[in-house]
Design a protein around this motif. Structure first.
Motif, short mmCIF file in Angstrom:
data_model
loop_
_atom_site.label_atom_id
_atom_site.label_comp_id
_atom_site.label_asym_id
_atom_site.label_seq_id
_atom_site.Cartn_x
_atom_site.Cartn_y
_atom_site.Cartn_z
N ILE A 109 -6.57 4.28 3.12
CA ILE A 109 -5.30 4.97 3.30
C ILE A 109 -4.74 4.76 4.71
N ALA A 110 -5.60 4.31 5.63
CA ALA A 110 -5.14 4.04 6.99
C ALA A 110 -4.65 2.61 7.16
N LEU A 111 -5.09 1.72 6.27
CA LEU A 111 -4.67 0.32 6.37
C LEU A 111 -3.21 0.17 5.96
N PRO A 112 -2.48 -0.76 6.57
CA PRO A 112 -1.11 -1.04 6.09
C PRO A 112 -1.14 -1.48 4.64
N GLY A 113 -0.17 -1.00 3.86
CA GLY A 113 -0.14 -1.33 2.45
C GLY A 113 -0.07 -2.82 2.19
N ILE A 114 0.64 -3.54 3.05
CA ILE A 114 0.78 -4.99 2.82
C ILE A 114 -0.55 -5.70 3.00
N VAL A 115 -1.41 -5.20 3.89
CA VAL A 115 -2.74 -5.80 4.07
C VAL A 115 -3.58 -5.57 2.82
N THR A 116 -3.56 -4.34 2.32
CA THR A 116 -4.30 -4.04 1.09
C THR A 116 -3.77 -4.88 -0.07
N ALA A 146 -5.99 3.02 -7.18
CA ALA A 146 -7.19 3.85 -7.05
C ALA A 146 -7.83 3.71 -5.68
N THR A 147 -7.65 2.56 -5.02
CA THR A 147 -8.29 2.36 -3.72
C THR A 147 -7.84 3.39 -2.68
N PHE A 148 -6.58 3.81 -2.75
CA PHE A 148 -6.13 4.82 -1.78
C PHE A 148 -6.03 6.22 -2.41
N CYS A 149 -5.94 6.31 -3.73
CA CYS A 149 -5.93 7.63 -4.36
C CYS A 149 -7.28 8.33 -4.22
N ILE A 150 -8.36 7.54 -4.17
CA ILE A 150 -9.69 8.12 -3.98
C ILE A 150 -9.75 8.93 -2.70
N VAL A 151 -9.08 8.46 -1.67
CA VAL A 151 -9.12 9.14 -0.38
C VAL A 151 -8.55 10.56 -0.49
#
Length: 272
Positions: A109-116, A146-151
């Protein structure tokens, strides 16, 4: 700290300006969804429900809405299961590498969305598609969200576990309850409102996500935010885009509001 009347007035004025800056454009979009002028002349020459009727019967927005709901529900389900298990493991047990795992959990959730998004697209093109035959589509959207919703779920459950302590769980174990019985009858009821709040926040976060979705969605599976972006600069679709934008705002705000209410009520119950 006590503020002077002038300082309080300045704080109020600054707060009002910030709120106007954020919410006034949303109000204009909502008003234009009823504007009878296709070019959005101001002030509106009249009001109509024509654009809402067109949006309701247009196949594109309906398909995009269905995709957004399916992606949101799928990502929320994954987030609830994995986020809860991770929160319990990292809060209730001490083991080597716990802090490192905790950092890895909250990092997405801290990474820029474009990187993810670029990383996920690389995995799809290099691994999923050639090895498993899974191309970009609804499944990859769900996994990406799901990768950032888990947070969100992880943070909610972790906060609730820390507030509630371990006394009730220890008492249940002392009375002979198995770990599963303790989880089902003690831990889960304590976490119920935190899980609902985390699930609602996760759904809202997934529903209006556009950056990661751009890299994980297939050409025939746009979500509602992607559909808005694709049709934003098409003059014939502009009135319908306003309607869809209003629906998107409402669908995002309501879960957040409910999550805030539930989390506050649950926190009060945990303190009691």
């Amino acid at each position: 700290m006590r503020l002077t009347a002038r300082a309080r007035g300045a704080c109020w004025a600054f707060g009002v300006l910030v709120l106007l800056f954020v919410y006034l454009p949303l109000a204009v979009v909502a008003l234009n969804s009823f504007n009878s002028d296709r070019t959005f002349g101001w002030p509106p020459p009249g009001f109509t429900l024509r654009w809402w009727d067109l949006a309701l019967h247009a196949q594109g927005p309906r398909d995009a809405l269905r995709t957004s709901v399916e992606a949101g529900l799928g990502a929320t389900a994954i987030a609830l299961v994995l986020g809860t298990l991770l929160a319990i493991a990292l809060t209730r047990y001490a083991f080597f590498g716990r802090q490192a795992i905790s950092l890895l959990v909250v990092l997405p959730i801290a990474l820029p969305g474009i990187v993810t998004g670029i990383a996920l697209q690389s995995v799809i093109q290099s691994v999923l598609q050639p090895v498993f035959g899974i191309g970009a589509g609804l499944f990859t959207i769900i996994v990406g969200h799901a990768t950032f919703c888990i947070v969100v779920v992880f943070n909610n459950v972790t906060a609730r576990l820390r507030r509630s302590g371990t006394a009730l769980e220890a008492a249940s174990a002392d009375l002979g309850a198995s770990p599963w019985t303790t989880f089902r009858l003690v831990t889960l009821p304590l976490l119920r409102s935190a899980l609902v709040a985390g699930g609602l926040l996760a759904f809202a976060l997934s529903f209006d996500e556009i950056v990661v979705t751009t890299f994980t969605a297939g050409p025939g599976s746009p979500t509602l935010p992607i559909w808005i972006f694709q049709n934003l600069f098409r003059p014939n679709q502009a009135p319908v885009v306003n309607v869809v934008a209003v629906v998107l705002v409402v669908a995002s705000v309501v879960p957040v509001w409910l999550a805030q209410r539930l989390d506050g009520a649950g926190a009060a119950g945990a303190r009691l």
